[in-house]
Design a protein around this motif. Structure first.
Motif, PDB file in Angstrom:
ATOM      1  N   ASP A 179      77.474  37.714 129.791  1.00  0.00           N
ATOM      2  CA  ASP A 179      77.834  36.599 128.917  1.00  0.00           C
ATOM      3  C   ASP A 179      79.290  36.702 128.443  1.00  0.00           C
ATOM      4  O   ASP A 179      79.721  35.955 127.568  1.00  0.00           O
ATOM      5  CB  ASP A 179      76.908  36.587 127.708  1.00  0.00           C
ATOM      6  N   ASP A 180      80.033  37.646 129.018  1.00  0.00           N
ATOM      7  CA  ASP A 180      81.415  37.865 128.599  1.00  0.00           C
ATOM      8  C   ASP A 180      82.230  36.577 128.742  1.00  0.00           C
ATOM      9  O   ASP A 180      82.287  35.976 129.801  1.00  0.00           O
ATOM     10  CB  ASP A 180      82.034  38.956 129.482  1.00  0.00           C
ATOM     11  N   GLU A 181      82.858  36.156 127.645  1.00  0.00           N
ATOM     12  CA  GLU A 181      83.636  34.920 127.699  1.00  0.00           C
ATOM     13  C   GLU A 181      84.949  35.124 128.442  1.00  0.00           C
ATOM     14  O   GLU A 181      85.532  34.185 128.972  1.00  0.00           O
ATOM     15  CB  GLU A 181      83.959  34.443 126.276  1.00  0.00           C
ATOM     16  N   SER A 182      85.421  36.348 128.436  1.00  0.00           N
ATOM     17  CA  SER A 182      86.725  36.595 129.031  1.00  0.00           C
ATOM     18  C   SER A 182      86.644  36.518 130.555  1.00  0.00           C
ATOM     19  O   SER A 182      85.638  36.863 131.166  1.00  0.00           O
ATOM     20  CB  SER A 182      87.202  37.979 128.589  1.00  0.00           C
ATOM     21  N   LEU A 183      87.710  36.023 131.163  1.00  0.00           N
ATOM     22  CA  LEU A 183      87.719  35.919 132.622  1.00  0.00           C
ATOM     23  C   LEU A 183      88.224  37.208 133.254  1.00  0.00           C
ATOM     24  O   LEU A 183      88.220  37.352 134.458  1.00  0.00           O
ATOM     25  CB  LEU A 183      88.612  34.750 133.056  1.00  0.00           C
ATOM     26  N   ASP A 184      88.687  38.110 132.407  1.00  0.00           N
ATOM     27  CA  ASP A 184      89.200  39.366 132.936  1.00  0.00           C
ATOM     28  C   ASP A 184      88.068  40.178 133.534  1.00  0.00           C
ATOM     29  O   ASP A 184      86.956  40.187 133.024  1.00  0.00           O
ATOM     30  CB  ASP A 184      89.859  40.177 131.831  1.00  0.00           C
ATOM     31  N   MET A 185      88.397  40.874 134.610  1.00  0.00           N
ATOM     32  CA  MET A 185      87.387  41.722 135.216  1.00  0.00           C
ATOM     33  C   MET A 185      87.158  42.936 134.325  1.00  0.00           C
ATOM     34  O   MET A 185      88.086  43.462 133.735  1.00  0.00           O
ATOM     35  CB  MET A 185      87.867  42.215 136.571  1.00  0.00           C
ATOM     36  N   THR A 186      85.938  43.384 134.252  1.00  0.00           N
ATOM     37  CA  THR A 186      85.685  44.632 133.547  1.00  0.00           C
ATOM     38  C   THR A 186      85.633  45.750 134.578  1.00  0.00           C
ATOM     39  O   THR A 186      85.459  45.496 135.774  1.00  0.00           O
ATOM     40  CB  THR A 186      84.343  44.583 132.801  1.00  0.00           C
ATOM     41  N   LEU A 187      85.752  46.952 134.093  1.00  0.00           N
ATOM     42  CA  LEU A 187      85.751  48.104 134.990  1.00  0.00           C
ATOM     43  C   LEU A 187      84.439  48.167 135.787  1.00  0.00           C
ATOM     44  O   LEU A 187      84.442  48.530 136.959  1.00  0.00           O
ATOM     45  CB  LEU A 187      85.971  49.378 134.181  1.00  0.00           C
ATOM     46  N   LYS A 188      83.362  47.769 135.129  1.00  0.00           N
ATOM     47  CA  LYS A 188      82.068  47.820 135.801  1.00  0.00           C
ATOM     48  C   LYS A 188      82.050  46.889 137.018  1.00  0.00           C
ATOM     49  O   LYS A 188      81.613  47.258 138.101  1.00  0.00           O
ATOM     50  CB  LYS A 188      80.968  47.417 134.804  1.00  0.00           C
ATOM     51  N   GLN A 189      82.570  45.666 136.824  1.00  0.00           N
ATOM     52  CA  GLN A 189      82.633  44.715 137.948  1.00  0.00           C
ATOM     53  C   GLN A 189      83.517  45.262 139.058  1.00  0.00           C
ATOM     54  O   GLN A 189      83.231  45.109 140.242  1.00  0.00           O
ATOM     55  CB  GLN A 189      83.220  43.377 137.466  1.00  0.00           C
TER      56      GLN A 189
END
Lengths: 169, 78
Positions: free
Chosen positions: A6-16
């Motif tokens: 549900d992360d609003e940010s479009l930035d990739m997270t380390l997990k992705q």
């Protein structure tokens, strides 16, 4: 399991990014996920880390070409010409193991530097931190690939560190 | 004594990188060649003999992957 769908940010997270690094390893028929697969995954993102890499010519295609060039040179050092890709086509294992270089890169990355920040921002910066961890290696596939591609690795690390130390406005 | 900082593209680094590249190439070529042979009806024993390893070794290394590939594998000891 991803817990921030549900992360609003479009930035990739380390997990992705790590999930995408596993895909890169599988696609390339690698028996283990290595630092170069993590770098490819980071380079395919359009977040701050991905953009910084692209400024140095290291978008996904740029990293791919640099890695290919390194392997070809290394094989030629042993007197071997590259083998046509179609002769190397094979069904891959779905779960490559974790390689030493990716473990080492993540160990080198200083994720604790942003401990005081909001979670979304920490996750955003973690990708840049991981990139720095990869690029701090002085020997091996990634530094060779970048050296042959003419990338100034020290300048790239400095740029990524400055991205990582910027405060979100 | 100050520890030396070798270059990633020097002659020693080239030889060490050649080992990495050869291992990677050998692994990928083995996966592809075993799969091709099994698709054309080779048995585990024949592939093992051609590779100069035991049938058990080649089976252990490739059998799951070839099951995923949906290759109809010839029966035991064939």
């Amino acid at each position: 399991m991803p817990d921030r769908l549900d992360d609003e940010s479009l930035d990739m997270t380390l997990k992705q990014v790590i999930i995408s690094a596993i895909d890169e390893a599988i696609r390339r028929g690698a028996p283990s996920v290595e630092a170069e697969h993590l770098l490819l995954a980071i380079a395919s993102g359009h977040d701050a880390a991905g953009r910084t890499l692209a400024e140095f010519g290291l978008d996904h295609a740029g990293v791919d070409a640099a890695l290919r060039g390194e392997r070809e040179r290394s094989l030629r050092a042993a007197g071997i010409e590259p083998v046509a890709e179609e002769r190397l086509l094979a069904t891959r294992q779905s779960r490559p193991r974790w390689g030493a270089t990716v473990r080492e890169a993540l160990r080198r990355a200083d994720f604790s530097a942003h401990r005081g920040r909001r979670r979304a921002e920490r996750e955003r910066l973690a990708v840049a931190d991981a990139a720095v961890g990869i690029l701090r290696a002085d020997l091996g596939t990634v530094p060779r690939a970048l050296a042959y591609a003419g990338v100034d690795r020290a300048a790239l690390v400095a740029q990524l560190e400055s991205v990582s130390s910027e405060r979100e406005s | 004594m100050t520890p030396m900082a070798p270059e990633p593209t020097g002659p020693e680094a080239d030889d060490l990188a050649a080992v990495v590249a050869l291992r990677e190439l050998a692994d990928r070529l083995e996966d592809a060649a075993v799969e091709r042979a099994m698709r054309t009806g080779w048995s585990w024993s024949q592939v093992a003999e051609a590779l100069g390893v035991t049938r058990q070794a080649v089976h252990k290394k490739h059998h799951r992957r070839l099951e995923i590939a949906g290759i109809e594998l010839r029966r035991r000891n064939a």
